[in-house]
Design a protein around this motif. Structure first.
Motif: not given
Length: 179
Positions: A28-57
């Motif tokens: 029912f909320f597949y796209e929302k779940i996929l987006y939130s899981n993907k969003k958690a795999a990245y983080k903000s960065h001082p020199y770049n728009n975002y980077i991959k977050a460490p230790n994502i399982s």
């Protein structure tokens, strides 16, 4: 207007019915779940728009302690007998699981396949291919990653894959005009 609503509802139910028989699950909320899981795999960065977050399982967007794609751990100070290759670019580099079948294979990216192929027939030198891709990256973000991170890993070779992100990101800007 009511007919439009019922047609839309019928199409929606038909699509969910097809998905159910294909995946044996109702989303029912597949796209929302996929987006939130993907969003958690990245983080903000001082020199770049975002980077991959460490230790994502998350098996779709895994990363190691150094924020490289996958779970393989690399030694920053490499042996002289290792030829280190870093791949960089957008999701085409980062992507996980070339066959897109479930369950996802964390080692089935083209970077890991390249490493296996290079090491298969070479006994003299060992090759290490580090996947530095990040979904959505353009030339600029990849260059910033090269300057702020990858050079410190002392790669012997850098493979940079330019994808459609550069074209898409420039054309979504309001009042875009080519040079």
């Amino acid at each position: 207007m009511v007919e439009f609503f019922f047609i839309f509802l019928l199409i929606e139910l038909l699509i969910r019915f097809i998905i159910y028989f294909k995946r044996k699950k109702i989303f029912f909320f597949y796209e929302k779940i996929l987006y939130s899981n993907k969003k958690a795999a990245y983080k903000s960065h001082p020199y770049n728009n975002y980077i991959k977050a460490p230790n994502i399982s998350n098996p779709k967007f895994p990363s190691n302690k150094d924020s490289f794609v996958g779970e393989k751990i690399y030694n920053k100070f490499k042996n002289k007998n290792i030829h280190r290759i870093i791949t960089t670019g957008g999701s085409t580099v980062e992507q996980n699981d070339l066959d897109m079948e479930k369950p996802f294979d964390k080692e089935l990216t083209w970077s890991s396949l390249l490493e296996r192929k290079l090491n298969k027939n070479n006994n003299d030198k060992k090759f290490e291919v580090i996947n530095g891709g990040c979904a959505g990256y353009t030339i600029l973000e990849s260059l910033i990653s090269l300057i702020t991170k990858f050079v410190y890993w002392k790669p012997d070779t850098i493979i940079y894959l330019v994808s459609i992100n550069d074209i898409l990101s420039s054309q979504i800007i309001d009042n875009f005009s080519e040079d």
